[in-house]
Structures are given as C-alpha cells and as structure tokens.
Design a protein around this motif. Structure first.
Motif, mmCIF file in Angstrom:
data_model
loop_
_atom_site.group_PDB
_atom_site.id
_atom_site.type_symbol
_atom_site.label_atom_id
_atom_site.label_comp_id
_atom_site.label_asym_id
_atom_site.label_seq_id
_atom_site.Cartn_x
_atom_site.Cartn_y
_atom_site.Cartn_z
ATOM 1 N N CYS A 71 1.033 1.421 -7.153
ATOM 2 C CA CYS A 71 0.368 1.861 -6.370
ATOM 3 C C CYS A 71 0.729 1.405 -4.864
ATOM 4 N N PHE A 72 2.022 1.706 -4.708
ATOM 5 C CA PHE A 72 2.585 1.690 -3.096
ATOM 6 C C PHE A 72 2.877 3.074 -3.420
ATOM 7 N N THR A 73 2.919 3.605 -4.507
ATOM 8 C CA THR A 73 3.361 5.159 -4.142
ATOM 9 C C THR A 73 2.789 6.706 -4.098
ATOM 10 N N ASN A 74 1.281 5.448 -4.216
ATOM 11 C CA ASN A 74 -0.117 6.883 -3.667
ATOM 12 C C ASN A 74 -0.509 7.648 -2.453
ATOM 13 N N PRO A 75 0.559 8.496 -2.345
ATOM 14 C CA PRO A 75 0.150 9.480 -0.467
ATOM 15 C C PRO A 75 -1.453 8.974 0.369
ATOM 16 N N ASN A 76 -2.094 8.889 -0.946
ATOM 17 C CA ASN A 76 -3.876 8.817 -0.091
ATOM 18 C C ASN A 76 -3.947 7.583 -0.037
ATOM 19 N N SER A 77 -3.455 6.248 -0.778
ATOM 20 C CA SER A 77 -3.547 4.811 -0.178
ATOM 21 C C SER A 77 -3.337 4.417 1.115
ATOM 22 N N SER A 78 -3.330 3.394 1.577
ATOM 23 C CA SER A 78 -3.113 2.777 2.307
ATOM 24 C C SER A 78 -1.145 1.786 2.630
ATOM 25 N N LEU A 79 -1.812 2.192 0.698
ATOM 26 C CA LEU A 79 -0.154 0.830 0.556
ATOM 27 C C LEU A 79 0.639 1.794 1.066
ATOM 28 N N LEU B 260 8.707 6.394 5.683
ATOM 29 C CA LEU B 260 9.818 5.894 5.228
ATOM 30 C C LEU B 260 10.700 5.412 4.242
ATOM 31 N N ARG B 261 10.792 6.247 3.232
ATOM 32 C CA ARG B 261 11.668 5.814 2.273
ATOM 33 C C ARG B 261 12.414 6.796 1.746
ATOM 34 N N ASN B 262 13.175 6.126 0.806
ATOM 35 C CA ASN B 262 13.893 6.994 0.529
ATOM 36 C C ASN B 262 13.603 7.659 -1.107
ATOM 37 N N PRO C 223 17.856 7.353 10.760
ATOM 38 C CA PRO C 223 18.663 7.041 11.451
ATOM 39 C C PRO C 223 19.674 5.573 10.987
ATOM 40 N N ASN C 224 18.605 4.728 10.584
ATOM 41 C CA ASN C 224 19.075 3.572 10.045
ATOM 42 C C ASN C 224 18.468 2.770 9.274
ATOM 43 N N HIS C 225 18.035 4.106 8.534
ATOM 44 C CA HIS C 225 17.641 3.231 6.949
ATOM 45 C C HIS C 225 16.250 3.251 7.205
ATOM 46 N N GLU C 226 15.271 3.325 8.746
ATOM 47 C CA GLU C 226 14.223 2.598 8.658
ATOM 48 C C GLU C 226 13.272 3.412 7.586
ATOM 49 N N ASP C 227 12.412 2.046 7.048
ATOM 50 C CA ASP C 227 11.535 1.276 7.673
ATOM 51 C C ASP C 227 12.551 0.114 6.603
ATOM 52 N N MET C 228 12.282 -0.337 5.425
ATOM 53 C CA MET C 228 12.896 -1.256 5.140
ATOM 54 C C MET C 228 14.143 -1.599 4.921
ATOM 55 N N GLY C 229 15.046 -0.470 5.302
ATOM 56 C CA GLY C 229 16.262 -0.600 5.650
ATOM 57 C C GLY C 229 16.922 -1.277 6.538
ATOM 58 N N THR C 230 16.432 -2.115 7.462
ATOM 59 C CA THR C 230 16.912 -1.769 8.927
ATOM 60 C C THR C 230 15.531 -3.115 8.972
ATOM 61 N N ARG D 274 7.563 -2.977 9.041
ATOM 62 C CA ARG D 274 5.821 -2.163 8.224
ATOM 63 C C ARG D 274 5.472 -0.893 7.080
ATOM 64 N N ASP D 275 6.661 -1.425 5.793
ATOM 65 C CA ASP D 275 5.858 -0.899 5.170
ATOM 66 C C ASP D 275 5.698 -2.062 4.065
ATOM 67 N N PRO D 276 4.728 -1.800 3.697
ATOM 68 C CA PRO D 276 3.292 -2.482 3.077
ATOM 69 C C PRO D 276 4.112 -3.102 1.482
ATOM 70 N N VAL D 277 5.432 -2.464 0.746
ATOM 71 C CA VAL D 277 5.717 -2.749 -0.226
ATOM 72 C C VAL D 277 6.557 -3.830 0.425
ATOM 73 N N PHE D 278 7.135 -4.504 1.601
ATOM 74 C CA PHE D 278 7.994 -5.349 1.880
ATOM 75 C C PHE D 278 7.413 -6.801 1.581
#
Length: 611
Positions: A238-246, A250-252, A336-343, A349-353
């Motif tokens: 549910c967090f990987t659908n490009p048309n979703s607010s989730l 900025l993910r790998n 640059p700094n593995h944003e967003d979840m990576g720092t 800012r990432d809903p999966v957080f």
C-alpha cells in the motif's frame, strides 16, 4: 578539648557517613564509599572498557558537585528532579549536512509556554480499544481510509501543526529546543537512550489521533510494518503505489517489493549478495538476538539520560537493529544523505516511517511479554517516569505528556493484533565446534588503541568463569564497548563477532556474530559519545566457552570509515548484577556501628589520659 567541640566533630563525621546511604536511597551511586561498590554490583565497567572514537572528539567536563547535591534530593520536590524537561519556548535552526534536500528551518510555529495543557487519559475505561494491524494484512477499505487521512493531513495549511510536514518536523524540532539553565548548552537527543521508546510511542499516538479525527473515525488505528515475520518482510504494497498519498519518491528503488528487507543492513551493503530465503533466515535470527537475548532493560531500552547528562549514552538492542537498519534500507540511494528515511532530519516525511515505528512500538510491548523478572521498564526510576515531551493533538492543542502515562498502551486506547512470532523459534547456531575455533583463535590479535579501518581482533579477559544456572540468571555477562565517538552527521556501522575466524567470518544466523552497532545520520552536527552493550551469557553457553578465561572479540567496520576513521582503545566483559538493598543497608549500619564503637574507645582513652 571541650565537650561541645567533640559533639560537633561527631556530628559532621556522622553526616559524612550518612551521605552514601542517602545517595543510595535516591538511586544515585555517586558518593564514596558506595560509589566503588555500586560499580562492581550495578554493571559499571572498570577502566578496561572499550573506547571507539573519531579523531578530534571532546567530552564534557565532569561536574562532581552536581551529583553530590543530588544525593540529598527530596523525592517530593521537582526542583531536584533530573527528569528531562525541555524548554520549548526556544528553537534554533538546524545545521544540516552538505547538499541537504530541505531547508534549515526545522522549528514548529512559535510556541507560547503558557498555552499548553497537561495530558489527560483520552481513552475512557469503557471505550473500544483501537487495534493496530499488520500492514500486509489490511483490506482495501482500510487502505482507502489511510490514504484519505494522509491526503487530508497534507492538504492542511502549512502553519497548521497537524499538517503532515509540520508533524514530520516534530521529530527534529524536539532536538532543536533547549534545556533550562544551567544545561542550555547540552543538546537534546531522544535517540540512543531510555527515552527512545516512550518518545516515539507518544509521537505515533498523536499522529494517529490526528488521522482518525480528520477522517471522522475514532476507532481508526495505524498499521504496523510487520518486518519481523516472513510475510511482512517486504515494504507494504500500500506504500508503493505511485498514485497513492502513501507513496514517497525518496526511497531506494532497489528495495521495493519483492525485495526482502535486510534487518542488519548497512549503506554499503550489496543488495544482491543474499538470496531471499537466506535473508529471511538472517532476519529471524536477528530478531531472536535483539529481542530474546537482550534479557534486561539495560540491554533492550539502554542507558538512562537525565538532565545534565550528555545525550545518547547508549543504544538499545532493537534501536540499533532493526530500527536504524530499516531506516537506512528504505532511504534513497541517490540522495546526498540517504534522505528521506535514511537520515533522521527528514525521516518522518515518508509515510512508511509511521508504520515502521508502529512496529517498533509493538516490539516494546512484546519484549515485556517474553517472561523473566528483568523484562520490565524503568518503572522504579522517577527521572524516567517524569521525563516529558510536548505534542499537538487533533484539535491543535499543545499537550505536555510524561513517560509514566504511556507505559501501558491500553490506557492510551490501543492494542496490537496478535500474529505469529517465528523468530522465537529461530535461535542462532554455531557453525564450528570449540576445538575447531581454538585452532586459529589467537593468531591475528592486535593491540589497542588502533584505528578501526579494517577488521580487528582483541583478546578480552572474562570477569569470572564457570557459573551456576542460578548465577547466570542473576548476572548477565555483558560485552561493553564504551566511548564510541563520531560525528552525528555520518552513518556508522560495525559488526561484532566472538571467538570467530577473521578469514571466514560467521553470518548473521550464527552464534559467533553477536551484534551490530548502527547509527543513522542526524541533522545537528555535533560529536556523539555513546556506548554499546551485548548480552553474552547465552552466547558463551552456546559456544561452549563458559570455562574459558578469555574470549576473542572481532570488530568488523562496515560504514563510516571515510576521512575520519574511528579508533578503538579498550574492550571489556563484566557481569551485570543487581545490588541488594539489604546488603547496602547492612553495610552502612556496619560502618556506623564501627564508627560509634571506635569513637567510644577513643573517647574513653582520651579521658583516661586526661585523668
């Protein structure tokens, strides 16, 4: 000598003898003579403890006067409490790493300290408990509600504290405010200490309340990313659908489904090195080590952080992995700094957080349910219970909360859906017999201090060998690496092995691989001085090393070797036992009795000579 002068002398000597007892009763082993004794019995390592540093790190100067006065603190007087209580009226801009993807203004809207309310139990005893479910098991109707709630949060005015970005700022804003005088120069950090779990529980709790209020569903609960079971070890669809607010850009991209999450991941780790079925096994064993073998609150929740202490005194088992490792695994590979979840400065800012931290919150609940006298919170420590934070609720009211009010999730109105825990049945196994390990055990040991820019092994003396089962239940043998220092803006990771072979190191599913120290980059750029502890009793038992005088510890640097390699100077093992109140009380009575006995003798001889 006159009689009054003798009584004055006696009075002051008596006070000096009473100070340690008062200090002990206030849980502050800081004054002689109990200081040395408590270090032996309360898990304080001696001067042979390990130190890993980055070049140029500096430590805070000691303030011995502070602890001395804490020995007399009144337990009913907040004036002397060392609970964390930040000054929310001041917030300063963050110093970001090079080439950040966001601005340096990470402060919330201006706050008036006179306009907050104290937390009241929002969930009445008769209310229906909200149930947090695994993200991979929720249905389409639930996903639609979650998407609607996040979309509504993103659509709120930017200066509304309930706005999605404003909620994301809360994570870093907490570390941009200050302590009251005279601690205003001490940075606040809710990571790497006993504050990690309660802060994030409150954070997710208010985020959840805002969501449910916006969508008009008081029974709505956040999902948790169930990365501790094979079915949930992919990023929830549910967090990987490009048309979703989730969805979040900025993910790998290499870590989208069907890629299996790596719970001991490092930023330089090869994504294709481990087959999926093997990665699942590694993850389950990692969970066993971090949850089951971390049998005390000092290992699981980690070190106290009191007012006046330097931040991040020590990271807990699951905070190191899988918390930090999942952050790094999700974070963008090309930012640059593995944003967003990576720092940490952009992670929320990432809903999966929020799904990730809902599962971390679940880990706290599960850990206490696994059994054992030591699997409990710091519920007898007032400084932990009274530490406080500030959050905005669903009505944009600023609320002051305390740790003591979030210990029980049912009092906050929610529980977690019961699911299978396969990691409880997946302990690590040793690939070698004791005889084979002995062959090359001491062939490549190095002397400390050393620069940890390559694999390094050191022989560590054990405090005591051959212990009974009862002694092992009462005393956890702990490997300690103390004084780990590095720049907070950098990610650091090193693995720890015991009685292993440098030429062919064991994998995460094996007993010799005992843990990983992992740090996710922070926004505020300062030197971190922290420590890392690993429970060793079960490890030594599995390795048939309980009768050995020494063990071989191997440190394997993974991330952060760069321009400022970290150094290692010492390692140690100690047995972490609990001091007996009656032991110390009887010790203090003995000291007092001895003092009065010999004072009487001296008094008698003094008058005998006078005569």
């Amino acid at each position: 000598m006159s009689t009054p002068s003798r009584f004055v002398t006696l009075f002051f000597v008596l006070i000096v003898l009473l100070i340690p007892l008062v200090s002990f009763l206030n849980n502050d082993f800081s004054i002689f003579p109990l200081k040395t004794i408590s270090h032996l019995f309360n898990g304080k390592p001696n001067h042979s403890n390990a130190t890993i540093t980055y070049n140029g790190a500096q430590k805070e100067k000691p303030r011995p006067w502070r602890k001395a006065f804490m020995g007399f603190k009144d337990i009913n007087n907040d004036q002397y409490s060392r609970a964390i209580s930040p000054n929310i009226s001041k917030c300063f801009p963050v110093e970001l790493p090079p080439n950040p993807v966001t601005s340096t203004n990470c402060c919330p809207r201006e706050i008036s300290t006179s306009k907050f309310i104290d937390f009241n139990d929002f969930a009445s005893p008769n209310s229906t408990l909200r149930v947090r479910k695994p993200a991979h098991l929720v249905d389409e109707e639930y996903i639609a509600k979650l998407e609607k709630g996040i979309a509504l949060m993103k659509a709120l005015p930017h200066d509304d504290p309930r706005n999605f970005i404003q909620q994301a700022i809360v994570l870093i804003a907490t570390e941009r405010i200050t302590f009251p005088i005279p601690y205003q120069d001490t940075p606040i950090d809710i990571h790497g200490s006993w504050l990690f779990f309660p802060f994030h529980r409150w954070y997710i709790y208010f985020f959840e309340r805002i969501l449910s209020n916006l969508m008009g569903d008081p029974n709505f609960a956040l999902p948790f990313w169930n990365w501790d079971t094979p079915e949930g070890m992919q990023m929830p669809p549910c967090f990987t659908n490009p048309n979703s607010s989730l969805y979040h850009e900025l993910r790998n991209d290499n870590h989208l489904p069907p890629q299996v999450v790596d719970l001991f991941y490092g930023s330089t780790h090869s994504d294709d090195a481990t087959p999926s079925h093997k990665q699942v096994l590694y993850n389950l064993v990692t969970m066993y080590k971090q949850m089951v073998l971390a049998s005390t609150k000092e290992l699981f929740m980690r070190s106290p952080f009191r007012l006046g202490d330097q931040p991040r005194p020590g990271i807990g088992s699951v905070e190191a992995a899988p918390h930090n490792t999942v952050h790094t695994w999700v974070g963008g590979a090309d930012t640059p700094n593995h944003e967003d979840m990576g720092t940490f400065y952009t992670a929320a800012r990432d809903p999966v957080f929020y799904a990730h931290h809902a599962n971390m919150d679940r880990m706290w609940t599960l850990w206490k349910s696994l059994g054992g006298e030591e699997r409990k919170d710091y519920s007898d420590d007032r400084d932990w219970l009274d530490s406080e934070f500030f959050f905005y609720d669903e009505n944009a009211n600023l609320v002051r909360v305390k740790v003591r009010d979030c210990v029980d999730t049912t009092k906050l109105g929610y529980v977690f859906q019961d699911v299978d825990l396969p990691w409880l049945r997946t302990p690590p196994t040793s690939r070698k017999s004791k005889l084979l390990r002995k062959g090359s055990r001491y062939s490549k040991t190095r002397e400390f201090p050393l620069v940890l820019d390559s694999i390094a092994s050191v022989i560590v003396k054990r405090p005591r060998r051959v212990r009974s089962e009862e002694e092992k239940e009462q005393e956890e043998e702990v490997l300690v690496i103390e004084g780990i220092e590095f720049g907070s803006e950098r990610g650091v990771k090193f693995d720890v092995h015991v009685d292993d072979d440098e030429e062919k190191l064991s994998g995460p599913d094996e007993t010799e691989f005992v843990g990983s120290f992992v740090s996710v980059p922070h926004a505020h750029r300062h030197r971190v001085s922290t420590s890392y502890k690993i429970g060793m009793s079960k490890v030594l038992e599995s390795l048939e090393a309980e009768e050995d005088d020494h063990v071989l510890v191997t440190l394997v640097p993974k991330d952060g070797k760069g321009a400022s390699p970290y150094k290692a100077s010492k390692l140690s093992l100690f047995q972490n036992s609990k001091p007996s109140f009656f032991f110390f009380f009887s010790l203090q009575i003995t000291l007092l009795a001895s003092f009065f006995f010999y004072s009487f003798k001296l008094y008698k001889y003094y008058w005998w000579f006078r005569v």
